[in-house]
Design a protein around this motif. Structure first.
Motif, PDB file in Angstrom:
ATOM      1  N   MET A   1      23.014  15.410  31.822  1.00 51.80           N
ATOM      2  CA  MET A   1      23.862  14.410  31.163  1.00 51.80           C
ATOM      3  C   MET A   1      24.881  13.809  32.118  1.00 51.80           C
ATOM      4  O   MET A   1      25.641  14.528  32.754  1.00 51.80           O
ATOM      5  CB  MET A   1      24.596  15.051  29.983  1.00 51.80           C
ATOM      6  N   PRO A   2      24.924  12.472  32.233  1.00 50.96           N
ATOM      7  CA  PRO A   2      25.931  11.853  33.090  1.00 50.96           C
ATOM      8  C   PRO A   2      27.302  11.832  32.445  1.00 50.96           C
ATOM      9  O   PRO A   2      27.435  11.692  31.236  1.00 50.96           O
ATOM     10  CB  PRO A   2      25.386  10.428  33.285  1.00 50.96           C
ATOM     11  N   SER A   3      28.317  11.950  33.290  1.00 51.39           N
ATOM     12  CA  SER A   3      29.707  11.836  32.842  1.00 51.39           C
ATOM     13  C   SER A   3      30.535  11.382  34.029  1.00 51.39           C
ATOM     14  O   SER A   3      30.302  11.817  35.160  1.00 51.39           O
ATOM     15  CB  SER A   3      30.227  13.169  32.309  1.00 51.39           C
ATOM     16  N   GLY A   4      31.489  10.508  33.778  1.00 54.22           N
ATOM     17  CA  GLY A   4      32.283   9.978  34.875  1.00 54.22           C
ATOM     18  C   GLY A   4      31.435   9.088  35.766  1.00 54.22           C
ATOM     19  O   GLY A   4      30.454   8.490  35.341  1.00 54.22           O
ATOM     20  N   GLU A   5      31.785   9.015  37.043  1.00 53.11           N
ATOM     21  CA  GLU A   5      31.047   8.171  37.982  1.00 53.11           C
ATOM     22  C   GLU A   5      29.873   8.936  38.566  1.00 53.11           C
ATOM     23  O   GLU A   5      30.012  10.080  39.000  1.00 53.11           O
ATOM     24  CB  GLU A   5      31.960   7.685  39.103  1.00 53.11           C
ATOM     25  N   VAL A   6      28.709   8.294  38.578  1.00 60.14           N
ATOM     26  CA  VAL A   6      27.498   8.932  39.081  1.00 60.14           C
ATOM     27  C   VAL A   6      26.887   8.074  40.186  1.00 60.14           C
ATOM     28  O   VAL A   6      27.398   7.012  40.532  1.00 60.14           O
ATOM     29  CB  VAL A   6      26.472   9.150  37.943  1.00 60.14           C
ATOM     30  N   GLU A   7      25.779   8.551  40.729  1.00 60.51           N
ATOM     31  CA  GLU A   7      25.090   7.839  41.797  1.00 60.51           C
ATOM     32  C   GLU A   7      24.788   6.396  41.379  1.00 60.51           C
ATOM     33  O   GLU A   7      24.338   6.141  40.271  1.00 60.51           O
ATOM     34  CB  GLU A   7      23.773   8.563  42.112  1.00 60.51           C
ATOM     35  N   GLY A   8      25.049   5.455  42.288  1.00 61.90           N
ATOM     36  CA  GLY A   8      24.811   4.049  41.993  1.00 61.90           C
ATOM     37  C   GLY A   8      26.040   3.319  41.488  1.00 61.90           C
ATOM     38  O   GLY A   8      25.986   2.119  41.211  1.00 61.90           O
ATOM     39  N   GLY A   9      27.154   4.041  41.325  1.00 59.37           N
ATOM     40  CA  GLY A   9      28.405   3.417  40.918  1.00 59.37           C
ATOM     41  C   GLY A   9      28.571   3.245  39.422  1.00 59.37           C
ATOM     42  O   GLY A   9      29.583   2.696  38.980  1.00 59.37           O
ATOM     43  N   ARG A  10      27.594   3.687  38.624  1.00 60.22           N
ATOM     44  CA  ARG A  10      27.742   3.579  37.170  1.00 60.22           C
ATOM     45  C   ARG A  10      28.742   4.623  36.676  1.00 60.22           C
ATOM     46  O   ARG A  10      28.848   5.708  37.244  1.00 60.22           O
ATOM     47  CB  ARG A  10      26.391   3.754  36.479  1.00 60.22           C
ATOM     48  N   ARG A  11      29.428   4.284  35.620  1.00 61.20           N
ATOM     49  CA  ARG A  11      30.418   5.202  35.056  1.00 61.20           C
ATOM     50  C   ARG A  11      30.127   5.422  33.577  1.00 61.20           C
ATOM     51  O   ARG A  11      29.828   4.479  32.847  1.00 61.20           O
ATOM     52  CB  ARG A  11      31.836   4.657  35.247  1.00 61.20           C
ATOM     53  N   TYR A  12      30.233   6.668  33.141  1.00 61.70           N
ATOM     54  CA  TYR A  12      29.909   7.036  31.767  1.00 61.70           C
ATOM     55  C   TYR A  12      31.105   7.725  31.117  1.00 61.70           C
ATOM     56  O   TYR A  12      31.617   8.723  31.631  1.00 61.70           O
ATOM     57  CB  TYR A  12      28.706   7.983  31.750  1.00 61.70           C
ATOM     58  N   ASP A  13      31.515   7.191  29.980  1.00 64.17           N
ATOM     59  CA  ASP A  13      32.576   7.796  29.182  1.00 64.17           C
ATOM     60  C   ASP A  13      31.901   8.618  28.088  1.00 64.17           C
ATOM     61  O   ASP A  13      31.684   8.155  26.967  1.00 64.17           O
ATOM     62  CB  ASP A  13      33.459   6.703  28.586  1.00 64.17           C
ATOM     63  N   THR A  14      31.568   9.845  28.421  1.00 62.11           N
ATOM     64  CA  THR A  14      30.763  10.688  27.541  1.00 62.11           C
ATOM     65  C   THR A  14      31.645  11.437  26.542  1.00 62.11           C
ATOM     66  O   THR A  14      32.619  12.075  26.943  1.00 62.11           O
ATOM     67  CB  THR A  14      29.958  11.704  28.374  1.00 62.11           C
ATOM     68  N   PRO A  15      31.328  11.378  25.260  1.00 61.51           N
ATOM     69  CA  PRO A  15      32.115  12.105  24.256  1.00 61.51           C
ATOM     70  C   PRO A  15      32.164  13.604  24.563  1.00 61.51           C
ATOM     71  O   PRO A  15      31.182  14.181  25.038  1.00 61.51           O
ATOM     72  CB  PRO A  15      31.367  11.842  22.946  1.00 61.51           C
TER      73      PRO A  15
END
Length: 217
Positions: free
Chosen positions: A143-157
């Protein structure tokens, strides 16, 4: 809105907020023990409902007696719409979840997701919890959370009580530290698979068993 036909394995369609949602159904041999909704990885990187990890989990659960549904996200295969960074995808899965519950209200429901699909399922679970309609079980892998590879950012509950969260020790796409940062404020346990990368290469059997065990309790 037509009722879903969940009696045969194969592709079928459900109504979504922006058009039809194509999904793959895996029907167990006997009476279904429950209904599992599995979400696939990032469409922008080729993720579909036929991804090897999604297929592995679907096959394992169907063999264990679960009725499994694997939707394609927006813009993938026969699903309408375009990629919406998890926002529209959450709306789609919530709409599909309601239809599945209406079609088989007697079955307990589990939400599963891998990578981007885990992020979407975390959002779906959070919305259902807020509506006092919590799923029976939640399983989230890579599960992604915060900033991940590729510069995408996820605001995960973070409010996901009793969710099984599984992560690879050597995941470079979603560093383990990012998931631990997500888990730390709420004291959420994370199951770390030693030596595993993002795709659990060589360790898929461990992921498979962890999921089956979580759904058998």
């Amino acid at each position: 809105m037509a009722a879903l036909d969940l009696t045969r394995s194969g592709a079928c369609f459900a109504d979504g907020p922006v058009g039809r949602i194509e999904m793959l159904v895996d029907v167990p041999r006997g009476e279904a023990l429950g209904l599992a909704l599995i979400a696939h990885p990032q469409p922008l990187q080729g993720g579909t409902a036929q991804h090897k990890i999604v297929q592995l989990l679907a096959r394992a659960l169907a063999d264990a007696g679960w009725l499994v549904v694997r939707p394609h996200f927006r813009g993938v295969a026969g699903s309408a719409g375009v990629h919406d960074a998890g926002l529209g995808e959450t709306e789609d899965l919530l709409a599909l979840y309601r239809q599945l519950r209406a079609a088989r209200p007697e079955l307990r429901c589990a939400l599963l997701g891998f990578s981007f699909g885990a992020f979407v399922q975390a959002r779906v679970a959070s919305a259902l919890l807020a509506a006092n309609a919590a799923p029976w079980r939640i399983c989230l892998a890579g599960m992604p959370s915060g900033e991940v590879e590729g510069g995408r950012r996820y605001d995960t509950p973070t409010e996901l009580p009793d969710a099984l969260v599984v992560h690879g020790e050597l995941d470079t796409r979603v560093p383990l530290g990012a998931v631990l940062d997500w888990a730390r404020p709420q004291g959420r346990p994370v199951v770390v698979v030693p030596g595993a990368d993002h795709f659990f290469t060589g360790r898929l059997h461990i992921l498979r068993q962890l999921v089956l065990t979580h759904l058998s309790v």
